[in-house]
Design a protein around this motif. Structure first.
Motif, PDB file in Angstrom:
ATOM      1  N   UNK A  98      14.071   3.532   2.666  1.00  0.00           N
ATOM      2  CA  UNK A  98      13.088   2.884   3.553  1.00  0.00           C
ATOM      3  C   UNK A  98      12.295   3.891   4.393  1.00  0.00           C
ATOM      4  N   UNK A  99      12.570   5.193   4.161  1.00  0.00           N
ATOM      5  CA  UNK A  99      11.881   6.210   4.977  1.00  0.00           C
ATOM      6  C   UNK A  99      10.365   6.163   4.776  1.00  0.00           C
ATOM      7  N   UNK A 100       9.958   5.881   3.542  1.00  0.00           N
ATOM      8  CA  UNK A 100       8.529   5.812   3.216  1.00  0.00           C
ATOM      9  C   UNK A 100       7.849   4.729   4.034  1.00  0.00           C
ATOM     10  N   UNK A 101       8.548   3.627   4.215  1.00  0.00           N
ATOM     11  CA  UNK A 101       8.025   2.499   4.994  1.00  0.00           C
ATOM     12  C   UNK A 101       7.853   2.917   6.467  1.00  0.00           C
ATOM     13  N   UNK A 102       8.855   3.632   7.005  1.00  0.00           N
ATOM     14  CA  UNK A 102       8.772   4.098   8.400  1.00  0.00           C
ATOM     15  C   UNK A 102       7.580   5.046   8.569  1.00  0.00           C
ATOM     16  N   UNK A 103       7.376   5.931   7.600  1.00  0.00           N
ATOM     17  CA  UNK A 103       6.239   6.869   7.677  1.00  0.00           C
ATOM     18  C   UNK A 103       4.913   6.120   7.557  1.00  0.00           C
ATOM     19  N   UNK A 104       4.894   5.095   6.726  1.00  0.00           N
ATOM     20  CA  UNK A 104       3.664   4.308   6.548  1.00  0.00           C
ATOM     21  C   UNK A 104       3.282   3.610   7.874  1.00  0.00           C
ATOM     22  N   UNK A 105       4.288   3.058   8.562  1.00  0.00           N
ATOM     23  CA  UNK A 105       4.023   2.369   9.832  1.00  0.00           C
ATOM     24  C   UNK A 105       3.502   3.377  10.871  1.00  0.00           C
ATOM     25  N   UNK A 106       4.106   4.562  10.889  1.00  0.00           N
ATOM     26  CA  UNK A 106       3.633   5.621  11.803  1.00  0.00           C
ATOM     27  C   UNK A 106       2.168   5.952  11.511  1.00  0.00           C
ATOM     28  N   UNK A 107       1.861   6.195  10.236  1.00  0.00           N
ATOM     29  CA  UNK A 107       0.489   6.587   9.863  1.00  0.00           C
ATOM     30  C   UNK A 107      -0.509   5.480  10.179  1.00  0.00           C
ATOM     31  N   UNK A 108      -0.121   4.233   9.908  1.00  0.00           N
ATOM     32  CA  UNK A 108      -1.037   3.112  10.174  1.00  0.00           C
ATOM     33  C   UNK A 108      -1.316   2.996  11.666  1.00  0.00           C
TER      34      UNK A 108
END
Ligand SMILES: Cc1cc2nc3c(=O)[nH]c(=O)nc-3n(C[C@H](O)[C@H](O)[C@H](O)COP(=O)(O)O)c2cc1C
Length: 179
Positions: A98-108
């Protein structure tokens, strides 16, 4: 000696714990640190007196808070002129798939508020079952089970890699020398 602000946004208190840990680390390295809750800033609070700013916030229900967006938007001009860091705290950051999801939320989030911090990262947070009410505890236990995390609701669980936090502070302080 630089004056460094560590501003945090928390719901259950874990991001505050990381921010205070960073504050101690910054002080130990010979700089002046002030740790501030963005929802309860001191009167006459201004970013102008700080040479560098770290901002940390947790993810709830797939996003960072409105209060965080407001803080960054209000201080955008100052944030653009000093070294800055952003760390995002979540359960997903501690779950390999789920790390990719956490990074996506940060970037968004950064895109939405139009802010490019000098450095940024994600940190695993915790499951603070003892701070949750009945419904939240039930929901988080279910989410934790699906994520392969602790389901013993009689205690709080912490997944933060404190060495990674140390590394992030070190990386940030190195930016001060280059600025
Ligand atoms: C109601 C609730 C919703 C949450 N939603 C998410 C989520 O969408 N994604 C995630 O990765 N973590 C989620 N978490 C986990 C939190 O990000 C984690 O517990 C974090 O450590 C909370 O930090 P804080 O105490 O500073 O608010 C949620 C936690 C709670 C209690």
């Amino acid at each position: 000696m630089a004056s460094i602000l560590i501003a945090y946004d928390t719901t259950e208190g874990h991001t505050r714990k990381i921010a205070q840990y960073m504050g101690d680390s910054v002080s130990r390295s010979g700089h002046e640190a002030q740790v501030v809750d963005i929802r309860r800033p001191p009167t006459d609070f201004s970013l102008d007196s700080f040479d560098a700013v770290l901002v940390g916030a947790s993810i709830h229900l797939g996003k960072h808070s409105r209060q965080l967006s407001g803080f960054v938007s209000r201080h955008k001009a100052r944030l653009a002129t000093v070294p800055t860091a952003f760390f995002s705290v979540s359960l997903s950051a501690g779950v390999e798939k789920q790390k990719g999801e956490a990074s996506r939320i940060l970037e968004e989030f950064l895109q939405k508020v139009d802010w490019s911090p000098t450095i940024k990262t994600i940190f695993a947070g915790g499951l603070l079952y003892r701070e949750y009410g009945f419904l939240k505890r039930w929901m988080m236990k279910k989410i934790a089970r699906d994520a392969g995390k602790d389901t013993d609701t009689s205690k709080n669980h912490e997944y933060t890699d404190w060495q990674a936090v140390d590394g992030f502070v070190k990386e940030f302080l190195a930016q001060l020398d280059q600025h």
